[in-house]
Design a protein around this motif. Structure first.
Motif: not given
Length: 485
Positions: A52, A54-55, A59-61, A64, A379, A382-383
């Motif tokens: 994944m 992301r920005d 936080g935008s994907t 993935q 995910q 990255t969270d």
């Protein structure tokens, strides 16, 4: 903490240039398409990959691939353990090792027991124990009329993590966990001894062996000789401190290996008794392993570690397993008054909930990632990376991550030989992870426009060697550094 072989940069650059089709076609092939092609690499046949991108700001994907598939993260789990520790324990947290007594001093005599209490410090070295003995001697004590008690009750007695592999037991990265331990070096490989073997010039003669710090706690079965073959090795027999040296070491060559011990608390006992003797302090009572210090005992000397915000640098740069396990149990002790991995895992889950992350998306059983029961998705990682960027301690944590292509060992860490001479050099801050059939890379990188990205790539069950998988990780990182839609 196992790095394996490093990958040269040249092959990665060639592979990326082929995928990009040369400079002229860079604008014609989007980065997501390039990554799709990378995910089709034959090295991944039969493997599962969770990836994944992301920005970091929104936080935008951006990309993935199986983002919610939970896989074994190996040492990428240290991202979670250290982030939680910075929150739960705090950046200024220090481990401590204390000398206490419930007796009284009369001249040179200390009547009563002397307690050496470990509070989980994985950074304590023999010199620190010598300094504690010197502090006691500085108070005029020359005789202990009670017992010498070694208190490791701050952590539980579970020395190994859940489902750690048996063949890792004698390695430095599989060392036993104790609240009272010792490290032989400034890398803080707690629970180990440094064994240096040197082959004489005459072929067939036994190698010479030096153990540091010097101790008779381990025994040597030295069958290694000077000769061809380059198959010298050291193992520790399960349940013992018998070190078996086998194979051949080339004439005149030297080998340095860190070997774990069985029961680190007892190694500390051996070394601390040496330290007391060096100060001329006599103990009349017994040696007691594992006794608890009375609540009324007073501290007579103390050693403290560096603050956590400094300790995470060797931990993350060098992927130190024992330090990670100590942090996990220290979190459990602080939040639940239980120095167990289970209590530490609960503390990590509470940290995740406070950050708006779902603990149910993760399976965690240790702090280092050495167990194959740990499961997390790209995910989930990255969270975590997005959440840590909002913390007041983020800069210290971010700088503690390995930095690609930086040759300084305590800057580049496990990425110091990767991506040199590319846009990822001194740009990619990320944690590596490696086990048999497992490779992971998660962190931060800025693209050509200066936009920071977060990403996580976890690969499991590949049948190739680790080299082509790491090459793929590097090519993904290069694609991110060149990001274009």
């Amino acid at each position: 903490m196992y790095f394996g072989k490093w990958i040269s940069t040249s092959g990665m650059l060639v592979g990326l240039s082929l995928l990009l089709g040369g400079c002229a076609s860079v604008s014609q092939t989007s980065t997501p398409t390039i990554i799709d092609q990378l995910m089709a690499d034959p090295a991944l046949n039969g493997a599962t990959v969770s990836l994944m991108v992301r920005d970091a700001r929104s936080g935008s994907t951006l990309y993935q691939h199986n983002p919610r598939t939970c896989l074994i993260p190996a040492s990428n789990l240290k991202l979670l353990t250290t982030a939680a520790a910075m929150d739960v324990l705090g950046p200024q947290y220090r481990f401590s090792t204390q000398l206490l007594s419930n007796g009284t001093q009369q001249g040179e005599r200390l009547s009563g027991n002397l307690y050496l209490k470990g509070l989980g410090d994985p950074t304590t070295q023999f010199a620190d124990y010598q300094a504690l003995a010197a502090q006691l001697a500085g108070q005029g004590v020359r005789q202990i009329q009670g017992d010498l008690v070694f208190d490791d009750s701050f952590f539980d007695a579970e020395r190994l993590g859940v489902d750690w592999a048996q063949d890792d037991e004698s390695t430095y990265y599989g060392a036993q966990i104790s609240a009272l331990t010792v490290s032989p070096n400034s890398d803080f490989d707690a629970g180990t001894l440094l064994v240096t073997a040197k082959a004489p010039a005459v072929v067939g003669q036994p190698v010479s062996v030096l153990v540091s710090p010097s101790t008779d706690y381990v025994q040597l079965d030295n069958r290694a000789v000077s000769g061809p073959g380059n198959n010298f090795g050291i193992t520790r027999q399960h349940g013992t401190n018998l070190l078996q040296l086998t194979g051949a070491l080339a004439p005149g060559k030297q080998s340095r290996q860190w070997v774990s011990v069985w029961e680190p608390t007892q190694l500390v006992a051996n070394l601390f008794e040496q330290a007391l003797a060096q100060q001329g302090i006599q103990v009349l009572g017994r040696r007691v392993i594992g006794g608890a210090s009375p609540a009324a005992a007073k501290v007579v000397a103390e050693h403290q570690s560096a603050p956590l915000q400094e300790l995470i640098t060797p931990l993350l740069k060098l992927s130190n397993n024992n330090m990670s396990e100590a942090l996990l149990k220290a979190m459990g002790r602080k939040t639940s008054n239980a120095g167990t991995a289970q209590a530490g895992v609960a503390a990590v889950a509470d940290f995740m909930q406070r950050q708006g992350l779902a603990p149910t998306t993760l399976s965690q059983v240790d702090g280092s990632g050495l167990s194959r029961r740990n499961l997390v998705s790209s995910q989930g990682l990255t969270d975590l990376l997005l959440a840590t960027a909002r913390q007041p301690w983020f800069d210290a944590w971010y700088n503690a991550l390995p930095i690609a292509g930086n040759p300084d060992r305590m800057t580049g860490g496990s990425l110091r030989y990767r991506l040199s001479g590319t846009p990822a050099q001194n740009n990619l801050h990320a944690k590596t992870g490696s086990m048999a059939g497992v490779s992971s890379l998660s962190g931060y990188i800025s693209d050509a426009q200066g936009r920071r990205l977060v990403f996580s790539m976890i690969s499991n069950n590949y049948l190739s060697s680790a080299a082509p998988i790491r090459a793929l990780e590097n090519r993904v990182a290069l694609a991110l550094a060149h990001w274009h839609d």
